[in-house]
Design an enzyme around this catalytic site. Structure first.
Site, PDB file in Angstrom:
ATOM      1  N   ASN A  18     -13.008  -3.176   2.598  1.00 50.92           N
ATOM      2  CA  ASN A  18     -13.977  -2.085   2.709  1.00 50.92           C
ATOM      3  C   ASN A  18     -14.921  -2.190   1.515  1.00 50.92           C
ATOM      4  OD1 ASN A  18     -12.665  -1.013   5.002  1.00 50.92           O
ATOM      5  ND2 ASN A  18     -11.204   0.076   3.708  1.00 50.92           N
ATOM      6  N   HIS A  67     -10.329  -5.169  -3.333  1.00 50.27           N
ATOM      7  CA  HIS A  67      -9.004  -5.409  -2.757  1.00 50.27           C
ATOM      8  C   HIS A  67      -9.122  -5.838  -1.313  1.00 50.27           C
ATOM      9  CE1 HIS A  67     -10.044  -1.131  -2.457  1.00 50.27           C
ATOM     10  NE2 HIS A  67      -9.403  -1.118  -1.306  1.00 50.27           N
ATOM     11  N   ASP A  88       0.849  -1.188   0.000  1.00 47.80           N
ATOM     12  CA  ASP A  88       0.000   0.000   0.000  1.00 47.80           C
ATOM     13  C   ASP A  88       0.890   1.245   0.000  1.00 47.80           C
ATOM     14  OD1 ASP A  88      -3.208   0.571   1.007  1.00 47.80           O
ATOM     15  OD2 ASP A  88      -1.764   2.211   1.086  1.00 47.80           O
ATOM     16  N   ILE A  89       0.517   2.221  -0.804  1.00 49.85           N
ATOM     17  CA  ILE A  89       1.318   3.440  -0.955  1.00 49.85           C
ATOM     18  C   ILE A  89       1.284   4.314   0.308  1.00 49.85           C
ATOM     19  CG2 ILE A  89      -0.421   5.036  -1.907  1.00 49.85           C
ATOM     20  CD1 ILE A  89       1.628   5.674  -4.136  1.00 49.85           C
ATOM     21  N   HIS A 140      -7.053  -5.794   2.196  1.00 46.33           N
ATOM     22  CA  HIS A 140      -5.933  -5.205   2.936  1.00 46.33           C
ATOM     23  C   HIS A 140      -5.379  -6.286   3.871  1.00 46.33           C
ATOM     24  CE1 HIS A 140      -7.000  -0.823   2.243  1.00 46.33           C
ATOM     25  NE2 HIS A 140      -8.202  -1.348   2.068  1.00 46.33           N
ATOM     26  N   GLN A 149     -14.383   2.578   1.364  1.00 42.88           N
ATOM     27  CA  GLN A 149     -13.746   2.110   0.130  1.00 42.88           C
ATOM     28  C   GLN A 149     -13.512   3.323  -0.761  1.00 42.88           C
ATOM     29  OE1 GLN A 149     -15.826  -0.896  -2.193  1.00 42.88           O
ATOM     30  NE2 GLN A 149     -14.131  -1.088  -3.634  1.00 42.88           N
TER      31      GLN A 149
HETATM   32  P1  AMP Z   1      -9.784   1.476   0.302  1.00 45.21           P
HETATM   33  O1  AMP Z   1      -9.914   2.731   1.104  1.00 45.21           O
HETATM   34  O2  AMP Z   1     -10.226   0.232   1.034  1.00 45.21           O
HETATM   35  O3  AMP Z   1     -10.443   1.612  -1.062  1.00 45.21           O
HETATM   36  O4  AMP Z   1      -8.231   1.254   0.057  1.00 45.21           O
HETATM   37  C1  AMP Z   1      -7.529   1.812  -1.007  1.00 45.21           C
HETATM   38  C2  AMP Z   1      -6.079   1.729  -0.650  1.00 45.21           C
HETATM   39  O5  AMP Z   1      -5.315   1.922  -1.836  1.00 45.21           O
HETATM   40  C3  AMP Z   1      -5.610   2.788   0.340  1.00 45.21           C
HETATM   41  O6  AMP Z   1      -5.063   2.144   1.492  1.00 45.21           O
HETATM   42  C4  AMP Z   1      -4.543   3.569  -0.427  1.00 45.21           C
HETATM   43  O7  AMP Z   1      -3.467   3.981   0.370  1.00 45.21           O
HETATM   44  C5  AMP Z   1      -4.124   2.569  -1.485  1.00 45.21           C
HETATM   45  N1  AMP Z   1      -3.587   3.126  -2.723  1.00 45.21           N
HETATM   46  C6  AMP Z   1      -4.084   4.134  -3.478  1.00 45.21           C
HETATM   47  N2  AMP Z   1      -3.320   4.338  -4.561  1.00 45.21           N
HETATM   48  C7  AMP Z   1      -2.319   3.428  -4.507  1.00 45.21           C
HETATM   49  C8  AMP Z   1      -1.181   3.118  -5.332  1.00 45.21           C
HETATM   50  N3  AMP Z   1      -0.933   3.806  -6.465  1.00 45.21           N
HETATM   51  N4  AMP Z   1      -0.359   2.119  -4.958  1.00 45.21           N
HETATM   52  C9  AMP Z   1      -0.598   1.425  -3.824  1.00 45.21           C
HETATM   53  N5  AMP Z   1      -1.644   1.654  -3.005  1.00 45.21           N
HETATM   54  C10 AMP Z   1      -2.483   2.638  -3.336  1.00 45.21           C
END
Ligand code: AMP
Length: 115
Positions: free
Chosen positions: A88, A101, A32-33, A103, A95
């Site tokens: 989520n 996805h 995760d970024i 986590h 979400q």
């Molecule tokens: P959600 O809030 O459950 O939709 O989770 C989305 C997740 O994607 C969040 O934890 C973000 O930090 C992660 N995210 C968004 N963009 C990227 C990216 N380019 N690379 C890796 N993780 C990302």
């Protein structure tokens, strides 16, 4: 291919980089970024399913495959004894990326119930 891919769709297409730690025919896992724990991995299906509640009967095998992949990934990282798996589903459940996805979080104390 999707016309307007999500950020995860773009990662799958190779259009933006990701720190990939696991890949097989059906799914991809990357860091995760913006990590919410010392270990924070996202596991996504290569097939676009916007959110878990959009999954269909025919996705059963894929979803089972992803759960088994979680086991492989957590063993690979040495966190198989203590991790949290979060999905989520929907904007009100926080979400933000509409490509299913999971986590995988580990490396810190967790509270229950989650916030
Ligand atoms: P959600 O809030 O459950 O939709 O989770 C989305 C997740 O994607 C969040 O934890 C973000 O930090 C992660 N995210 C968004 N963009 C990227 C990216 N380019 N690379 C890796 N993780 C990302």
């Amino acid at each position: 291919m999707e016309d307007n891919p999500t950020v995860f769709g773009q990662i799958l297409r190779g259009e933006i980089p990701a720190d990939v730690i696991y890949e097989d025919d059906l799914c991809l896992a990357f860091k995760d970024i913006s990590p919410k724990a010392p270990t924070h991995i996202l596991l996504i299906p290569k097939k676009l399913i916007p959110k878990l509640s959009d999954a269909k009967e025919q996705d059963q095998e894929l979803l089972g495959h992803m759960m088994v992949a979680v086991g492989k990934i957590t063993k690979m990282l040495g966190i198989e004894d203590t991790f949290r798996l979060v999905i989520n589903n929907g904007a009100k459940a926080q979400q933000t990326v509409f490509h299913l996805h999971m986590h995988i979080l580990s490396g810190r104390a967790f509270n229950w119930p989650p916030g």
